[in-house]
Design a protein around this motif. Structure first.
Motif, short mmCIF file in Angstrom:
data_model
loop_
_atom_site.label_atom_id
_atom_site.label_comp_id
_atom_site.label_asym_id
_atom_site.label_seq_id
_atom_site.Cartn_x
_atom_site.Cartn_y
_atom_site.Cartn_z
N THR A 1 0.69 -1.28 0.01
CA THR A 1 0.03 0.16 -0.07
C THR A 1 0.85 1.31 0.03
OG1 THR A 1 -1.72 -1.27 1.12
CG2 THR A 1 -1.86 1.15 1.34
N GLU A 2 1.90 1.35 0.73
CA GLU A 2 2.81 2.41 0.92
C GLU A 2 3.55 2.50 -0.70
OE1 GLU A 2 6.61 3.95 3.35
OE2 GLU A 2 5.64 2.05 3.82
N THR B 1 1.10 4.13 -2.98
CA THR B 1 0.69 5.41 -2.60
C THR B 1 2.01 6.50 -3.09
OG1 THR B 1 -0.52 4.85 -0.80
CG2 THR B 1 -0.01 7.22 -0.85
N GLY C 1 2.07 7.15 -6.56
CA GLY C 1 0.81 8.01 -6.81
C GLY C 1 -0.37 7.45 -7.36
N ARG D 1 -2.86 3.62 -6.07
CA ARG D 1 -3.80 3.17 -4.78
C ARG D 1 -3.73 1.50 -4.81
NH1 ARG D 1 -7.24 5.73 -8.20
NH2 ARG D 1 -8.80 4.22 -9.39
N GLU E 1 -5.88 -1.72 -3.19
CA GLU E 1 -7.00 -2.32 -2.31
C GLU E 1 -6.82 -3.84 -2.25
OE1 GLU E 1 -10.46 -1.26 -4.47
OE2 GLU E 1 -10.28 1.07 -3.97
#
Length: 419
Positions: free
Chosen positions: A390-391, A394, A397, A399, A401
């Motif tokens: 997840t990092e 992010t 730029g 996402r 899930e």
């Protein structure tokens, strides 16, 4: 004479030990934050002693000159001349107290200047010291009173051979010059303190930036270690478990599993040596080691199949080489972590890896597996890899899930910018 303990100046980068004698003690005190916080009085330097002696000598010379003028002035009686000389001598001696009580000395010598010619030099030095060591509001009041008393002094004690207006103008200019010179010295010292403080802040900020860069580099290395070693060690664990629970496996299958274990252990050790070497050096890994990109996804899937996984790859990106290297590397790590998690938590299931995207719309990576058959023992440290993914997404730029599907399986889905 009110000497205090020495002021440590070891933290003042611009003032070496051999040059400290050249600077005023008050400036060294302001440049030393520890002494300022402790409230210690600065110890006089060799320069301070030289300046104080010069000021005392100047006050004495002015006083002696005034004594000769008193002898030639018919307006001053002999008794008043003796009192003037005694007062002037005391004023010259008080010059040695100018650093400790600059305001008190200047205030005390102001009324004496009306009745004593010989204390004029000491009064000017006291005004100069006040302008150097105290804020402007004190200088304005005391200096203003001194300038206002100049006409009164020459009215009470007129000069024998100098016209009244000339004497008043000359004395007024001397007073203003002493105050102006003192304010100039104070402004210069404050500028030096400001520059030194700015230099200290710049050094501190540079050190903090270096520490932050090192911390970020180590975090990146830690993520890389997890992504690489988790994949290798999972392969090793799966095949070691197969050899343990199937001792009657055919020799060919046993040899293949042993080969995968040997190769995975060798690659894991090699990666671990490189990472430990970077950590020992305390620097980021800039040795040019090739990083995986989206084009290496086929190799990853083939490696997983050789390890016994059932993996299907749906690669719909026409030109993987056109994907930016940072985006492709992130997509590779997401697929790698998804396959590792499926191997640990859903062994024996059919895993699907789907990669789609075009420039402008972004890149989508999806790793899906159905629910496993039977009970799967819990794996220690579960969930840390997904946090790292997840990092990563992010920072790129995009996402990410992840979570269970309605059918009971698990899915990792990420979108990364491309365009």
């Amino acid at each position: 004479m009110g000497q205090a303990s020495p002021v440590p100046v070891g933290e003042t980068p611009a003032l070496s030990t051999g040059r400290r004698w050249f600077f005023p003690s008050a400036l060294l005190h302001e440049l030393d934050p520890d002494a300022a916080r402790a409230g210690r009085r600065p110890r006089r330097t060799a320069r301070d002693w030289a300046v104080d002696f010069s000021c005392f000598l100047l006050a004495v010379v002015v006083g002696v000159t005034a004594v000769e003028a008193l002898a030639d002035n018919p307006h001053v009686p002999d008794g008043l001349a003796v009192a003037d000389q005694v007062t002037g001598a005391l004023a010259c001696a008080a010059v040695w107290l100018r650093r400790r009580w600059p305001l008190g000395l200047a205030v005390a010598l102001t009324p004496l200047g009306i009745f004593s010619d010989t204390s004029g030099g000491a009064g000017l030095i006291a005004l100069f010291t006040l302008a150097v060591h105290r804020p402007f509001r004190y200088v304005a009041w005391v200096g203003g009173v001194n300038v206002a008393l100049v006409p009164l002094f020459y009215w009470v004690r007129p000069e024998a051979d100098v016209p009244y207006p000339v004497a008043v103008l000359f004395a007024g200019l001397l007073t203003v010059a002493a105050v102006g010179w003192g304010m100039f010295v104070r402004a210069k010292r404050q500028l030096m303190v400001s520059l030194q403080d700015r230099a200290r802040r710049a050094e501190t900020e540079a050190r903090l930036r270096a520490e932050q860069a090192q911390r970020l580099a180590r975090e990146a290395i830690a993520r890389e270690m997890h992504d690489v070693l988790a994949h290798r060690l999972t392969l090793l664990s799966v095949h070691a478990g197969a050899l343990e629970f199937r001792p009657d496996a055919p020799p060919a299958e046993t040899a293949r599993a042993a080969g995968v274990i040997r190769e995975s252990a060798h690659e894991a050790l090699q990666d671990l040596r490189e990472i430990i070497g970077v950590l020992r050096a305390g620097e980021p890994d800039d040795t040019g080691r090739p990083q995986p990109t989206l084009a290496a996804l086929d190799t990853l899937v083939a490696e997983s199949r050789e390890a016994g996984m059932k993996v299907s790859l749906d690669h719909r990106v026409e030109d993987p080489a056109a994907v930016p290297s940072s985006v492709g590397r992130t997509a590779y790590r997401i697929a790698q972590e998804g396959l590792t998690n499926a191997r640990k938590h859903a062994p024996g299931t059919d895993v699907t890896v789907t990669v789609t995207g075009t420039p402008g719309t972004g890149l989508t990576v999806r790793v899906h597996n159905p629910p496993p058959e039977g009970e799967v023992p819990p794996v220690p440290g579960s969930g840390q890899g997904l946090i790292g993914l997840t990092e990563r997404a992010t920072l790129a730029g995009g996402r990410l899930e992840h979570g269970p599907t309605p059918q009971g399986g698990f899915e990792v889905r990420a979108w990364l910018p491309w365009g």
